[in-house]
Design an enzyme around this catalytic site. Sequence first.
Site, PDB file in Angstrom:
ATOM      1  N   CYS A 384       0.839  -1.204   0.000  1.00  0.00           N
ATOM      2  CA  CYS A 384       0.000   0.000   0.000  1.00  0.00           C
ATOM      3  C   CYS A 384       0.870   1.248   0.000  1.00  0.00           C
ATOM      4  CB  CYS A 384      -0.993  -0.052   1.144  1.00  0.00           C
ATOM      5  SG  CYS A 384      -2.489   0.862   0.754  1.00  0.00           S
ATOM      6  N   HIS A 510      -3.629  -5.053   0.242  1.00  0.00           N
ATOM      7  CA  HIS A 510      -3.059  -5.614   1.487  1.00  0.00           C
ATOM      8  C   HIS A 510      -3.107  -7.144   1.448  1.00  0.00           C
ATOM      9  CE1 HIS A 510      -2.862  -1.913   4.006  1.00  0.00           C
ATOM     10  NE2 HIS A 510      -3.730  -1.509   3.105  1.00  0.00           N
ATOM     11  N   GLU A 512      -1.593  -9.190   3.222  1.00  0.00           N
ATOM     12  CA  GLU A 512      -1.477  -9.776   4.573  1.00  0.00           C
ATOM     13  C   GLU A 512      -2.829 -10.173   5.160  1.00  0.00           C
ATOM     14  OE1 GLU A 512      -1.017  -6.643   3.764  1.00  0.00           O
ATOM     15  OE2 GLU A 512      -1.537  -5.218   5.342  1.00  0.00           O
TER      16      GLU A 512
HETATM   17  N1  GLN Z   1      -2.070   6.688   2.860  1.00  0.00           N
HETATM   18  C1  GLN Z   1      -2.129   5.948   1.638  1.00  0.00           C
HETATM   19  C2  GLN Z   1      -3.495   6.106   0.978  1.00  0.00           C
HETATM   20  O1  GLN Z   1      -4.466   6.434   1.608  1.00  0.00           O
HETATM   21  C3  GLN Z   1      -1.798   4.482   1.863  1.00  0.00           C
HETATM   22  C4  GLN Z   1      -2.746   3.776   2.751  1.00  0.00           C
HETATM   23  C5  GLN Z   1      -2.243   2.448   3.266  1.00  0.00           C
HETATM   24  O2  GLN Z   1      -1.037   2.197   3.300  1.00  0.00           O
HETATM   25  N2  GLN Z   1      -3.136   1.598   3.741  1.00  0.00           N
HETATM   26  O3  GLN Z   1      -3.615   5.891  -0.204  1.00  0.00           O
END
Ligand code: GLN
Length: 542
Positions: A384, A510, A512
């Site tokens: 992410c 994600h 995970e």
């Molecule tokens: N802050 C970033 C976004 O909102 C990444 C979010 C995250 O790592 N879950 O796109």
Amino acid sequence: MNTTKYIFVTGGVSSSLGKGIIGASLAKLLQARGYRVTIQKLDPYINVDPGTLNPYEHGECYVTDDGAETDLDLGHYERFLNVPTSQANNVTTGRIYQSVIEKERRGEFLGKTVQVVPHITNEIKNRVQLLGNTGNFDIVITEIGGTVGDIESLPYIEAVRQLKWELGDDNALVIHLTLIPFLKAAGELKTKPTQHSVKTLMESGIKADILVCRTEHHLSNDLKRKLALFCNVQQDAVIESIDASTIYDVPNLMLKEGLDIITLKKLNLSNHGSPDLEQWNNFLERHKNPKSEIKIGLIGKYVELQDSYKSILEAFIHAGAVNEVKVKVISIHSEHIDESNIKEKFEGLHGILVAPGFGERGIEGKIDAVKYARENNLPYFGICLGMQMAVIEFSRNVLGLKNANSTEMNPETSFPVIDLMDTQKNITDKGGTMRLGSWKCNLVKESIVGETYDHISIEERHRHRYEYNNEYRSHLEAAGLKTSGINPDTGLVEIIEIENHPWFVGVQYHPEYKSTVANPHPLFVSFVNAANEHLKKNLTTI
Ligand code: GLN
């Protein structure tokens, strides 16, 4: 007729005793005996969901396929059971009140005064029975957050009392998880705090059926008898839960103590022979007998609290077992990294993972980490924000777009390589408005991810607002930042890789969240394998 059985897990004496793990372990044993089981968590706080909570407050926010932002215990449920959870598996006081108030506004209470009892308690009861009423489960385990006696838990305890009365003792039971402290000075385990918490539960009209006692030392039969007598439970319903070296040992410990047997007996359910834990025990065997050890740097800004990256740490355990490798995760605070100390900080690492996150704090350290991994052929996994950082680093240092950034960090940047989509631009509410839940992604066959996953069309869970800016895609690709996963519906870039690097993958989603004991996530498995190869290569060059 609906014959779903309900198990409620309450906690006493102290928080953090691990109700989630006990619930998940019991669920595992019942599942291994052929029952269809799900687990639900009721959280007594007023936030509508934990999505708006700082990880320092509440650990990781876990995301389900249907896009619910939930308590991290749901992660344990999925990792143990390998069955997806949903919004229905996590309910907070905020959500309960929100729906009661919405009903009141719609006039559904027909002029009645809306009260905690019966309106709030009825809403809680409905939420508990929602899962049972689907017909998909034989047993629903409901974990009540907090500790008995807390003001905020009272409506939940009252709802459990009513449900138990309505469903009958054959169909509902209460497991009370408590602590038996060891007083060093006296050299003794003490039962009094447990007696008091059982009494507190009793004052609310609930008699615990089973006691699960967290302890650092074994409970003697005499002590179990004393607990049984004073807490008014059968002696075989006093279950010892001794500290374990890994949470994955707890199902076997509970099996040894007979938690599943006493549960089945009390719920009048048949006990189909012994539970099939073969796959589980295979995993444990591999987890406990690694053939090598690798060190992975976890670069994040919430590293002081391990719970902030719970699912990532667990995914490494699953992937380590597949590779028969012990994965030692070294937490590195991104705010403490800069170009002058990075070599020393990354010394001895076999791979790095740049973690998800929000806001500006610590991002320059993350960008330095990406650069180091890219230039030194160190396996790199960006999740992410970690993927976004990789795009920014590449734009700045390979494409030469000075100060390229995400508009999350610098809305005025001249090179917004990570930006908000139009659909996000007018959103002002913070709660539940990110790109959440399961989204499709098509993989490029000739790529690391294409070779890693079983299928070319995958679905993964998201939780972010910002995206790879497609306006820069052709430039980034021409310079060597490969696009290896695309959302087929929106054209958004979900995965980037660097060619001619041993393992460099950034994913906007994600992975995970979907790693389980029965189904370790392929990307974690592949990354751990790459880090292990890095270790072997280094050993041969010494
Ligand atoms: N802050 C970033 C976004 O909102 C990444 C979010 C995250 O790592 N879950 O796109």
